[in-house]
Design a protein around this motif. Structure first.
Motif, PDB file in Angstrom:
ATOM      1  N   LEU A   1       0.830  -1.199   0.000  1.00  0.00           N
ATOM      2  CA  LEU A   1       0.000   0.000   0.000  1.00  0.00           C
ATOM      3  C   LEU A   1       0.870   1.256   0.000  1.00  0.00           C
ATOM      4  N   SER A   2       1.934   1.238   0.798  1.00  0.00           N
ATOM      5  CA  SER A   2       2.853   2.371   0.834  1.00  0.00           C
ATOM      6  C   SER A   2       3.483   2.595  -0.538  1.00  0.00           C
ATOM      7  N   GLY A   3       3.897   1.502  -1.192  1.00  0.00           N
ATOM      8  CA  GLY A   3       4.477   1.619  -2.521  1.00  0.00           C
ATOM      9  C   GLY A   3       3.491   2.170  -3.535  1.00  0.00           C
ATOM     10  N   MET A   4       2.260   1.684  -3.500  1.00  0.00           N
ATOM     11  CA  MET A   4       1.249   2.146  -4.437  1.00  0.00           C
ATOM     12  C   MET A   4       0.931   3.623  -4.230  1.00  0.00           C
ATOM     13  N   ALA A   5       0.671   4.006  -2.977  1.00  0.00           N
ATOM     14  CA  ALA A   5       0.273   5.385  -2.688  1.00  0.00           C
ATOM     15  C   ALA A   5       1.377   6.372  -3.034  1.00  0.00           C
ATOM     16  N   GLN A   6       2.619   5.998  -2.724  1.00  0.00           N
ATOM     17  CA  GLN A   6       3.704   6.927  -2.987  1.00  0.00           C
ATOM     18  C   GLN A   6       4.105   6.936  -4.463  1.00  0.00           C
ATOM     19  N   SER A   7       3.941   5.822  -5.135  1.00  0.00           N
ATOM     20  CA  SER A   7       4.255   5.790  -6.560  1.00  0.00           C
ATOM     21  C   SER A   7       3.346   6.734  -7.339  1.00  0.00           C
TER      22      SER A   7
END
Length: 411
Positions: free
Chosen positions: A339-345
């Protein structure tokens, strides 16, 4: 007596443990924010025009967007602690390459710097979620405060450092910070066992991909919009300010106020988050100052310092809410990492486009009125997505076969 001694030793170890996380946060912005004040010198030395300098400034954000969704592939085999240690080494190397290997190294080093910071951006909130499960918002507030302090300090000292040495040394010096903090982090990286981390991940229940979860898209939208409003103002507030009659020196002070007030906003919003049953109130309270600040710039530009302060409170609070939502909504460490990767990407991809779109709109309309109207619309949309993302939802069934919603947790 031995029990008291053991408790004191455990407390000291926990304090060192916490300090290491926040020290890592000090490395996640200076290598980027030190570039802006030196763009003129870099352009003169490397014969780069404004367009290429703009691309150079956007490269770290583009690296965030490209690398963030892939971080879990590194943190899985290595473990979060070891991945962060490797990222600190990469950051130090990128700073040196960017400064001292000529024009190709300037671009390559900038990409390496952005890649290394992206790893920290994704994994530190995951570690906060794991280690401070009952105090996520408070720990996130301190984390974002550390980021803001370091970012502001790097911007402030960039020109004096370049005057004392040159622009190359003023950028390369941040490699020293990364190496020092890497040395502090090394014992924790050694203590973390990659094999044990893989075992824990393997034992976690499977859940639907975050890319198929509506709640994850709400959080991603909120993350992207708050990043966009922040980077648009960081990039263009001085220009908007001078066009309305302020001196260049006053405009610089107002930008400093905008960034520094983010610390107060980030440290205050956890109090609101803890006292509400969901994160809706926190999201609305965090977004309201940003909207008020933008409307103030639009309707009463003579009070820029006031609106910069108000918007600054909002931007710091919104970042804490966004990172807290990421930490609180993941049901497992693995899902939180994804989720962190998706949101920040996607969030930083939108943020990278924001300043360019704002500048283009101002160029075609001959002023900043339309840009501020657009920014106000983005702030309203950000508030709406924050309220939707902050609602409490029922956790999905344990087997993950139904209910594709991320869960909500108390802060």
């Amino acid at each position: 007596m031995s029990n008291i001694y053991t408790e004191q030793r455990t407390l000291r170890a926990a304090q060192r443990h916490a300090a290491a996380i926040f020290l890592v946060a000090l490395c996640l912005r200076p290598a980027i924010t030190a570039v802006g004040p030196l763009l003129g010198q870099i352009g003169a030395a490397e014969h780069l025009g404004e367009t290429l300098l703009g691309v150079l400034g956007a490269l770290p954000l583009l690296a965030f967007a490209a690398v963030s969704p892939l971080v879990h592939r590194v943190s899985g085999p290595l473990g979060a602690e070891r991945a962060i240690f490797v990222a600190l080494l990469l950051l130090a190397g990128g700073c040196v390459v960017r400064s001292y290997t000529g024009a190709p190294g300037l671009w390559l080093g900038t990409i390496v710097v952005g890649t290394a910071i992206a790893v920290g951006n994704v994994l530190v909130p995951v570690i906060i979620r794991r280690d401070y499960a009952s105090h996520v918002s408070r720990a996130t507030g301190f984390y974002t405060a550390a980021i803001t302090v370091a970012a502001s300090a790097a911007s402030a000292v960039a020109v004096p450092l370049a005057a004392a040495t040159d622009w190359r040394a003023a950028l390369a010096v941040w490699a020293v910070l990364a190496l020092v903090i890497g040395a502090v982090w090394l014992p924790r990286a050694r203590a973390a066992r990659a094999a044990a981390g893989q075992t824990r991940l393997a034992e976690e229940p499977a859940h639907p991909s975050v890319w198929r979860q509506p709640a994850a898209w709400l959080i991603t939208a909120f993350m992207g919009l708050q990043s966009t409003t922040f980077y648009v103002l960081v990039t263009w507030l001085p220009t908007i300010d001078t066009d309305s009659g302020s001196s260049a020196q006053a405009a610089g002070v107002h930008l400093f106020v905008f960034q520094v007030l983010g610390i107060a906003g980030g440290l205050t919003i956890p109090l609101v988050l803890r006292r509400s049953a969901s994160q809706v109130t926190g999201a609305v309270v965090a977004c309201a100052p940003m909207l008020a600040g933008v409307l103030g710039l639009l309707l009463a530009p003579g009070l820029t310092v006031v609106w910069a302060a108000v918007a600054g409170l909002g931007q710091g609070a919104c970042l804490v809410v966004a990172l807290s939502l990421i930490s609180l909504r993941g049901r497992t460490h693995r899902e939180t990492t994804h989720l962190s990767g998706m949101a920040q990407s996607l969030g930083y991809l939108l943020a990278a486009a924001g300043p360019v779109a704002a500048g283009t709109l101002a160029e075609h309309t001959g002023g900043w009125h339309a840009t501020l109207v657009l920014l106000a619309a983005l702030a309203v949309t950000q508030l709406a997505f924050g309220a939707l993302a902050g609602r409490r939802r029922r956790a999905a069934p344990a087997h993950g076969a139904a209910g594709p919603e991320l869960h909500a947790a108390r802060t």
